[in-house]
Design an enzyme around this catalytic site. Structure first.
Site, short mmCIF file in Angstrom:
data_model
loop_
_atom_site.label_atom_id
_atom_site.label_comp_id
_atom_site.label_asym_id
_atom_site.label_seq_id
_atom_site.Cartn_x
_atom_site.Cartn_y
_atom_site.Cartn_z
N HIS A 158 0.81 -1.22 0.00
CA HIS A 158 0.00 0.00 0.00
C HIS A 158 0.85 1.27 0.00
O HIS A 158 0.30 2.38 -0.15
CB HIS A 158 -0.94 0.03 1.21
CG HIS A 158 -1.97 -1.05 1.20
ND1 HIS A 158 -2.78 -1.30 0.11
CD2 HIS A 158 -2.32 -1.98 2.14
CE1 HIS A 158 -3.59 -2.31 0.38
NE2 HIS A 158 -3.31 -2.75 1.60
N ASP A 193 -2.68 -10.59 -2.42
CA ASP A 193 -3.25 -10.12 -1.16
C ASP A 193 -4.71 -9.75 -1.41
O ASP A 193 -5.09 -9.32 -2.50
CB ASP A 193 -2.46 -8.91 -0.68
CG ASP A 193 -2.86 -8.43 0.70
OD1 ASP A 193 -2.15 -8.78 1.67
OD2 ASP A 193 -3.87 -7.71 0.82
N HIS A 195 -6.34 -7.26 -0.49
CA HIS A 195 -6.50 -5.83 -0.73
C HIS A 195 -5.71 -5.42 -1.97
O HIS A 195 -4.61 -5.93 -2.21
CB HIS A 195 -5.99 -5.01 0.47
CG HIS A 195 -6.66 -5.36 1.76
ND1 HIS A 195 -6.13 -6.29 2.64
CD2 HIS A 195 -7.81 -4.91 2.31
CE1 HIS A 195 -6.93 -6.39 3.69
NE2 HIS A 195 -7.96 -5.58 3.51
N ASP A 282 -4.57 -12.95 3.68
CA ASP A 282 -5.75 -12.38 4.34
C ASP A 282 -7.07 -12.66 3.63
O ASP A 282 -8.12 -12.21 4.09
CB ASP A 282 -5.57 -10.89 4.60
CG ASP A 282 -4.86 -10.14 3.48
OD1 ASP A 282 -4.54 -10.76 2.46
OD2 ASP A 282 -4.62 -8.94 3.65
#
Length: 341
Positions: A158, A193, A195, A282
């Site tokens: 991120h 991931d 996200h 995740d």
């Protein structure tokens, strides 16, 4: 498969973050990395402390201003009267006006995207050590290893060129990819991931020498909300070299494997000479923060499909939060990956 891991990550102990308007305990804890390291060590993986020194690999993908802020901000913050234990921004610039203030309070908003990247006394050292793990893993593959794993904490995908965000400070996957470009003409980054890897996308968005593909929860209802749509295809020289494949929030094995199959087809079409895998766990059904339903068997199928690319592979740890299967999940995924990469 050699595993690059630094105990320095434990210096970063974030306390809280803001979730749906409430302060809750930060899930990006040292325990998650300890669990993975313990499982890998017990399974016979070789754990090696990173030796990479300096900032050249970091500055190759990040603005100097962000790097200097992360390195020095906490000292300035600690001198403020009544300062909290962590740097957390209480204001961010809008899209049009981006004056860089001299105040560390203002710089906190300038150099961070959100309230999920608190900075405390040990954050810089931990982030730099994580980037060092990614750099050493890339150098191992450049030296002839078929694969290497960077057990990075804090994670990185991120972190944009100029901002930290979402538990991430330095973009470890970008550091690895940029180093690989010294030896390989074309590099692909595959982000699995749950996200969207908005930071990695930002860094390579206008480039054609690094192809970025991300499978992730639909940003209409899932962090980071403002990026990760299929319409984001790159720009300039990078047009057509950025691929986002969102799946509905709550998806399980079938939906995620369909997205992965499309991503892998695009990677093959790009014909890279090396792969960086942004590896998040995740999306697992037991993850306390992922909101998705991928089974352990689903992750093993993902590892098998990725390994079938047959590319030199640098796996870089992103998300995946503490539950009873996290360590064994990482161990078994890497066993599959290292058997074929």
């Amino acid at each position: 498969m050699k595993v690059f891991y630094s105990d320095v990550h434990a210096l970063h102990q974030p306390l809280m973050f803001l979730k749906a308007g409430q302060l809750v305990p930060n899930p990006e804890t040292a325990a998650r990395a300890h669990a993975i390291a313990h499982a890998l060590g017990g399974a016979g993986f070789e754990l090696v402390a990173p030796t990479y020194q300096g900032l050249d690999a970091v500055l190759a993908v990040h603005d100097t201003g962000l790097v200097r802020f992360l390195e020095t901000a906490y000292q300035a913050w600690a001198r403020l009267p009544d300062a909290g234990a962590e740097i957390v921004a209480n204001t961010h610039p809008g899209g049009r006006f981006r004056h860089r203030p001299e105040s560390v309070i203002g710089q906190a908003g300038f150099y961070t995207q959100d309230a999920a990247c608190p900075i405390a006394a040990g954050t810089w050292q931990a982030a730099l050590a994580a980037a060092g793990c990614a750099a050493d893993a890339a150098l191992a593959v450049m030296g002839g290893a078929a694969s290497a794993y960077a057990l990075c904490r804090p994670p990185g995908h991120h972190a944009t060129r100029s901002q930290a965000g979402g538990f991430c400070y330095l973009n470890n996957a970008a550091v690895a990819a940029q180093l690989l470009r010294r030896q390989f003409k074309r590099v692909a980054i595959l982000d699995v991931d749950v996200h969207h890897g908005n930071g990695t996308q930002d860094i390579f968005y206008d480039r054609s020498d690094v192809f970025f593909a991300s499978i992730h929860g639909d940003p209409d209802g899932f962090y980071p909300f403002f990026s990760g749509t299929p319409s984001e295809c790159g720009e300039g020289e990078g047009l057509g070299f950025n691929l986002n494949l969102p799946f509905p929030v709550g998806s399980g094995d079938a939906e995620v494997m369909r997205a992965l199959a499309s991503a892998l087809a695009a990677v093959r079409s790009y014909a890279p000479q090396a792969l960086v895998l942004s590896l998040g766990f995740d999306a697992h059904e037991k993850d306390p923060h992922g909101a998705h339903r991928v089974s352990t068997a689903g992750f093993m199928a993902m590892a098998q499909a990725i390994s079938a690319l047959g590319l030199p592979c640098v796996a870089v740890q992103e998300g995946g939060y503490l539950h009873e299967e996290l360590g064994s999940l990482a161990r078994d995924f890497l066993r599959v990956l290292s058997g074929h990469c």
